[in-house]
Each structure stands twice: as structure tokens, then as C-alpha cells.
Write an enzyme that holds these catalytic residues in place. Structure first.
Site, PDB file in Angstrom:
ATOM      1  N   LYS A   1       0.861  -1.175   0.000  1.00 43.06           N
ATOM      2  CA  LYS A   1       0.000   0.000   0.000  1.00 43.06           C
ATOM      3  C   LYS A   1       0.904   1.235   0.000  1.00 43.06           C
ATOM      4  CE  LYS A   1      -3.645  -2.667   0.917  1.00 43.06           C
ATOM      5  NZ  LYS A   1      -4.732  -2.887  -0.025  1.00 43.06           N
TER       6      LYS A   1
ATOM      7  N   HIS B   1      -6.857 -13.378  -6.972  1.00 40.75           N
ATOM      8  CA  HIS B   1      -7.628 -12.423  -6.189  1.00 40.75           C
ATOM      9  C   HIS B   1      -9.073 -12.446  -6.666  1.00 40.75           C
ATOM     10  CE1 HIS B   1      -9.123  -8.686  -4.488  1.00 40.75           C
ATOM     11  NE2 HIS B   1      -8.125  -8.747  -3.645  1.00 40.75           N
TER      12      HIS B   1
END
EC number: 4.1.1.39
Length: 466
Positions: free
Chosen positions: A166, A285
Site C-alpha cells: 500500500k 484475487h
């Protein structure tokens, strides 16, 4: 009049067959049906069976040239849902010959392609599918599976640790690679591209792949452990996706990643085949899953999407965290986690498993717990998911007050402490906080992490009370 009788007729005359004995080769589906007011459940269930097989709204000439008895879907059982008004579980059997071999895409088009827009139904949800061994055998499945992955990585007897880098968007490739290196150097096994990191103006995929590969090799050299970064190969076209996977293979990295729902099953299966042929692991994902599986009465339950992924192919898949959620949700999550990992799973309605599933040695998939978890959750995660899982701490690594590498150290120390305690026969459910606190004494990094996120109340009992 024995001949052709034109006109509209009730579905249930043809497609509702309560005395049907299901065959071992049938694909079985459990639908949660909410009929419109005034529509009898048998008619609604039969409509679902018809629309996912040979049916159409009126009688047609060409039906005379087809062996309906052989090809029609059959609604063979209907039961009301306890505690819900006017909601039923309709069980549908579809003959194996209705499906193309090795195509998850075709399976879904057939089973859920049209029927969800059906006027006679207020809502419809596909709860579970039984994939017969004969059909399973037409799929390659995961590129490698759990055991091969452990051998490739040389990591045994514990869950694997990951971290999503992130901020997910806006880092340059070099800074991104730096974060990857720090996390891996600190003690994580994997770092991960965010699902929406593909190839944007601020960071093109090739630059990212290059800097991440450099980070991996540097961390490997310094730690003596095998490291990986899930390089997201998801792209706008299948050709571009494969091009990215090829580049990853040329760099010699161990694993790539794909968003299997937004990318689509056809693309995913192609990538899974490429990965097996070229020795790449494949991390999956589930971006977009909640669009499909979040509503209780309409859509497709995630356990079906998970089964489909095991057929299409992937070595890891995100599957929720369980921690701090409701007990029932925990059972159901563990149900599809077992569907991903095990060879044979018994029918168990308390865990949401409507059918016994036999995967006949199709490789397994590692479930990935990711999202809002941190060091205090570690005992619960170790207890719930066991060794065959990947635990991913994004903010729980990068949010460490001393930086990324210490964040990784804290997670690794917490994990090793939990695994050791479990192996010594201690009860993680009851002693979890104490185990973490004790480990803090000899790991300042862990102590700092524990200070930031404070203890959490464990809302769970020991596993063996079930």
C-alpha cells in the site's frame, strides 16, 4: 392427437421429476428460489431446471428431434427454507453431456446464464454445485497445488505470510520495489500487487516487474529463504496477460497473480495452463466477488466461485478472514476453505455444503486470509486456518510505527510463536493473547506492533467445541 401440440405449457409437467434418481455423472445444483407471489414452488424450480438446460417458453418443432429424456435438466427435490417465508431450495440435476469438457465458462453459461432474469422468480441464488468426478477429470485445476508449492518454496509446517503493498495506487516502480524488499527482508514469504495495480501511467507493468524481481533476489540473498511477490498479470486482453506472465518467467520469479472474476474464467484457465507448463505459481484475487455473492437471496454463493476457481486453476485464493465475525459465518467460511484444500468433502448443511464433493486428486488451493488483520489476530488465524493457508497483513505490516521491515518482523515472530505454542499442545483459543505478550518480551518489533493495535477480544471458542 399424438403429434405436435403447439402452445405454452407448464414447465413442471416436463422438468419437475421428484422421483428422479440422480446419477454419479450428473452435475447437481442447489438453488435458493424466491418465486413471485402466486407461482408454486414446483413451477419455479422446474423453470430453473428448464432454463438451464433444454427448455424454452413454448413448444417447438425441434424438440421432436431431440431426446429430451436424455438432455433435460430435472428439478428433483424442493424443500422450504427454515425461517424464511416463500423461499425454497430447489435441487436441479443436469446431465453431463450438456457441458463442454474443461470449460468453467460453459458450465456457468449453462447453469446461471439466463435463468436469473426469469420473470416468475423474485430472486434466485446458486448455493452450491456438485461437480461429478467425470467432469472434474476434464480440468487441469491449480497449476501446482499445496504440496508442490511447499516443495518449491521449501517452507513447511506453518502458514505462509504475505503483505499487500500500500498505498495501492500512486507509488513509482522504484519506491514500490523498495517496499517489497523491506517486507521480504523483515521476514514475510510473499508480498502482493494490489488487485487494481495492472499497468497505469504512474507505474507501467514492466518497470514494476523489474524492480520487484530485484527486491526478491536481494531479500533472498540476505535471508537465505525463498521469497516471492505476486506480480499481477491481469490485463485488458488475454494476449497481454500471457505476455506479462512470460516476462515474469523470464525474470525467474516464482509466482504471478490474476483477478479471476474481472479477468474472466477463460483468461484465468489459459493463464493457469501457462503457469503449470512454465513452473509459475498462480495467486488468485477475487475482486468483484461481492457483486455476485453478497446478497443472501440472489446471486451465486462464494463457495461456488471457489469451486469454479479450483477447476479453472489457481494456487492461492482470497477467502475471507473469519476473525471477529459471527460464528455461523466462520463455519461457512471453513466449509469452502475445506472445499479448496481437501480431496473429499462430506455434505454438511451446517457448514453450507449441500453436496458431497469428490475432487479425485485435483490439486488443492491455499486459502488466503486478508483484510484488516494484525498481530493480535495471529493465534486465531493459526487456529482457524491451520498450516495450509496464507495470512496477509497489508496495513498490519506497512502500518508498523518503525517502518516496513519491522512490520514484517513483528508478523513473522507472532506467527512462529503461535505455531510453536500450538505444536507444544497449548490452546491458542484461550491463551492467544498471553502467547503474543510473551513473544513481545524478546521482540521489540512485535511489542511496538502490539502497542499500536492493542489487544482485541477473541470472539471465538476452541475449535473442538463444534
Amino acid at each position: 392427437s399424438v403429434g405436435f401440440k403447439a402452445g405454452v405449457k407448464d414447465y413442471k409437467l416436463t422438468y419437475y421429476t421428484p422421483d428422479y434418481e440422480t446419477k454419479d455423472t450428473d452435475i447437481l445444483a442447489a438453488f435458493r428460489v424466491t418465486p413471485q407471489p402466486g407461482v408454486p414452488p414446483e413451477e419455479a424450480g422446474a423453470a430453473v431446471a428448464a432454463e438451464s438446460s433444454t427448455g424454452t417458453w413454448t413448444t417447438v418443432w425441434t424438440x421432436x428431434x431431440t431426446s429430451l429424456d436424455r438432455y433435460k435438466g430435472r428439478c428433483y427435490h424442493i424443500e422450504p427454507v427454515a425461517g424464511e417465508e416463500n423461499q425454497y431450495i430447489a435441487y436441479v440435476a443436469x446431465x453431463l453431456d450438456l457441458f463442454e469438457e474443461g470449460s468453467v465458462t460453459n458450465m456457468f453459461t449453462s447453469i446461471v446464464g439466463n435463468v436469473f432474469g426469469f420473470k416468475a422468480l423474485r430472486a434466485l441464488r446458486l448455493e452450491d454445485l456438485r461437480i461429478p468426478p467425470d467432469y472434474v477429470k476434464t480440468f487441469q485445476g491449480p497449476p501446482h497445488g499445496i504440496q508442490v508449492e511447499r516443495d518449491k518454496l521449501n517452507k513447511y509446517g506453518r502458514p505462509l505470510l504475505g503483505c499487500t503493498i500500500k498505498p495501492k495506487l500512486g507509488l513509482s516502480a522504484k519506491n514500490y520495489g523498495r517496499a517489497v524488499y523491506e517486507c521480504l527482508r523483515g521476514g514475510l514469504d510473499f508480498t502482493k500487487d494490489d488487485e487494481n495495480v495492472n499497468s497505469q501511467p504512474f507505474m507501467r507493468w514492466r518497470d514494476r516487474f523489474l524492480f520487484c524481481a530485484e527486491a526478491i533476489y536481494k531479500a533472498q540473498a540476505e535471508t537465505g529463504e525463498i521469497k516471492g511477490h505476486y506480480l499481477n498479470a491481469t490485463a485488458g486482453t488475454c494476449e497481454e496477460m500471457i505476455k506479462r506472465a512470460v516476462f515474469a518467467r523470464e525474470l525467474g520469479v516464482p509466482i504471478v497473480m490474476h483477478d479471476y472474476l474481472t479477468g474472466g474464467f477463460t483468461a484465468n484457465t489459459s493463464l493457469a495452463h501457462y503457469c503449470r507448463d512454465n513452473g509459475l505459481l498462480l495467486h488468485i484475487h477475487r475482486a468483484m466477488h461481492a457483486v455476485i455473492d453478497r446478497q443472501k437471496n440472489h446471486g451465486i454463493h462464494f463457495r461456488v466461485l471457489a469451486k469454479a476457481l479450483r477447476m479453472s486453476g489457481g494456487d492461492h485464493i482470497h477467502s475471507g478472514t473469519v476473525v471477529g465475525k459471527l460464528e455461523g459465518e466462520r463455519e461457512i467460511t471453513l466449509g469452502f476453505v475445506d472445499l479448496l484444500r481437501d480431496d473429499f468433502i462430506e455434505k454438511d448443511r451446517s457448514r453450507g455444503i449441500y453436496f458431497t464433493q469428490d475432487w479425485v486428486s485435483l490439486p488443492g488451493v491455499l486459502p488466503v486470509a486478508s483484510g484488516g488483520i494484525h498481530v493480535w489476530h495471529m493465534p486465531a488465524l493459526t487456529e482457524i486456518f491451520g498450516d495450509d493457508s496464507v495470512l496477509q497483513f497489508g496495513g498490519g505490516t506497512l502500518g508498523h510505527p518503525w517502518g516496513n521491515a519491522p512490520g514484517x518482523v513483528a508478523n513473522r515472530v507472532a506467527l512462529e510463536a503461535c505455531v510453536q505454542a500450538r505444536n507444544e499442545g497449548r490452546d491458542l483459543a484461550r491463551e492467544g493473547n498471553e502467547i503474543i505478550r510473551k513473544a513481545c518480551k524478546w521482540s521489540p518489533e512485535l511489542a511496538a506492533a502490539c502497542e499500536v493495535w492493542k489487544e482485541i477480544k477473541f470472539e471465538f471458542e476452541a475449535m473442538d467445541t463444534l
